[in-house]
Design an enzyme around this catalytic site. Sequence first.
Site, PDB file in Angstrom:
ATOM      1  N   GLN A 101      -7.704   6.939  -6.649  1.00  0.00           N
ATOM      2  CA  GLN A 101      -6.836   7.998  -6.111  1.00  0.00           C
ATOM      3  C   GLN A 101      -6.074   8.680  -7.260  1.00  0.00           C
ATOM      4  OE1 GLN A 101      -3.868   6.709  -3.191  1.00  0.00           O
ATOM      5  NE2 GLN A 101      -4.146   8.695  -2.201  1.00  0.00           N
ATOM      6  N   LYS A 153       4.321   1.922  -2.285  1.00  0.00           N
ATOM      7  CA  LYS A 153       4.819   3.071  -3.052  1.00  0.00           C
ATOM      8  C   LYS A 153       6.286   3.266  -2.668  1.00  0.00           C
ATOM      9  CE  LYS A 153       0.417   5.505  -2.038  1.00  0.00           C
ATOM     10  NZ  LYS A 153      -0.567   4.780  -2.783  1.00  0.00           N
ATOM     11  N   TRP A 167      -9.917   2.026  -5.312  1.00  0.00           N
ATOM     12  CA  TRP A 167      -9.063   3.184  -4.992  1.00  0.00           C
ATOM     13  C   TRP A 167      -7.654   3.057  -5.591  1.00  0.00           C
ATOM     14  CZ3 TRP A 167      -9.853   7.914  -3.764  1.00  0.00           C
ATOM     15  CH2 TRP A 167      -8.940   8.676  -3.023  1.00  0.00           C
ATOM     16  N   GLU A 198      -3.583  14.427   0.873  1.00  0.00           N
ATOM     17  CA  GLU A 198      -3.742  13.380   1.884  1.00  0.00           C
ATOM     18  C   GLU A 198      -2.501  13.207   2.746  1.00  0.00           C
ATOM     19  OE1 GLU A 198      -4.956   9.385   0.629  1.00  0.00           O
ATOM     20  OE2 GLU A 198      -4.300   8.613   2.563  1.00  0.00           O
ATOM     21  N   SER A 205       0.839  -1.189   0.000  1.00  0.00           N
ATOM     22  CA  SER A 205       0.000   0.000   0.000  1.00  0.00           C
ATOM     23  C   SER A 205       0.885   1.254   0.000  1.00  0.00           C
ATOM     24  CB  SER A 205      -0.959  -0.064   1.191  1.00  0.00           C
ATOM     25  OG  SER A 205      -2.133   0.650   0.902  1.00  0.00           O
ATOM     26  N   HIS A 240      -7.139  -6.084   1.506  1.00  0.00           N
ATOM     27  CA  HIS A 240      -6.024  -5.246   1.060  1.00  0.00           C
ATOM     28  C   HIS A 240      -4.761  -5.622   1.844  1.00  0.00           C
ATOM     29  CE1 HIS A 240      -3.921  -1.776  -0.425  1.00  0.00           C
ATOM     30  NE2 HIS A 240      -4.017  -1.068   0.691  1.00  0.00           N
TER      31      HIS A 240
END
Length: 412
Positions: free
Chosen positions: A271, A229, A324, A279, A225, A360
């Site tokens: 997103q 990244k 998302w 965010e 998640s 997730h």
Amino acid sequence: CIPGTVTSNPPPEPSTPGPTSPDPTSDPSTPGPSPTQPNAACTPLPANAAIPTVSSLPDPFQFIVGGRRAATKADWECRRAEILELAQRQELGTFPPKPSSLTASFSGNTLTINASQSGKSTSFSVTISNVPSGTGPHPAIIAYGAASIPIPAGVAVIVFNNNQVAAQDGQGSRGVGRFYDLYGSSHSAGALTAWAWGVDRIIDAIELTPGTKLDPKRIGVTGCSRNGKGALIAGALVNRIALTIPQESGSGGAACWRLSDAQKASGTNVQTASQIIGENVWFSPVFNQIASSNVNRLGFDHHSIAALVAPRAMLVIENTSMEWLGNMSSYHCPRVARSVWRALGVPDNMGVSQVGHSDHCGFPSAQNPELTAFIQKFLLNQSSTNTNVEKTTGSYNFDQNRWVPWTTPTLT
Ligand code: MCU
């Protein structure tokens, strides 16, 4: 997952002669030539270079400087340096080189890294577990937060508390963490870049510390998640990571900004760059203006950032079920990136696997074969495993001509 929360898994050769690069350490807060620029014979991107606005995925092979396309592997090294510079300038902030002083100590299962430069210092620790018996040196995977993929016997696990190096607690956490204690709270690096710097220092420490019994040439990195990244950006910026495994990283990771915007425009709750900058502090403030106005002004997209990992190995793990994350974007963006590995003659050093599941950061067993194959080949030196992976359980109407109006060369 919901903004600000985490899941059950804890948080988380030269062709164009040109002048030598200036010292990137001279002003650490100003994006400058990359410390990982491979050689001085590449033409650096001028500070005032005009970056064309492109509505398709920018051609990863075409130089901004001069406009020609890479034809050789040596050309790619220079084009890679150009993308690295662009990515720092427009999105990530400056990725600093090794600090002037770095020491490491190892006690129990804790490896502590002390770095200092220009009168400031910082320190952070990682824990090492699952070290195989025998003298080694053994391969290891650096896990951001905690591993949410199964890591097989034979591979040690290094838990990296990335939040301590750079906080990711919303806008108020900008410039907070051990990285900024060294470089100053107004340093341009966003959290993803600061974490990559931390990974680079962990590898320095392993090199300095034979007692860890770890092999600095066989280091993998993973995270899920937001931390996925991070894993992707570490693979891109730290060019001695052997295997990069971003998991469900979505927008800002495996996905492309342009493709995520297109999904959003067609009614998907995905997103986007304009959302992400509000965010959290994953990216540099240098990204804010472009992200909030027009991502087509980026001279690259995340297929180009993923391609910085080439020819080193990467397995992108994604999930079709999370709206998302941008399922089309998170599949096709890395799939397009794979053209760089193909151009370099090593397509099987990069795989993309996307399977649907509702948890997730849960790892479905359907992705075990490719995960095992990548770890066996690139960390455990078992060359015979099949790492030719390009799979999704999704079905997308991807307009290849609209998004990829360029061809893949064979780099000689
Ligand atoms: C997919 O990664 C992030 C996402 O970018 C955020 O918008 C959301 O708040 O959190 C996700 C995540 O890290 O979940 C654990």
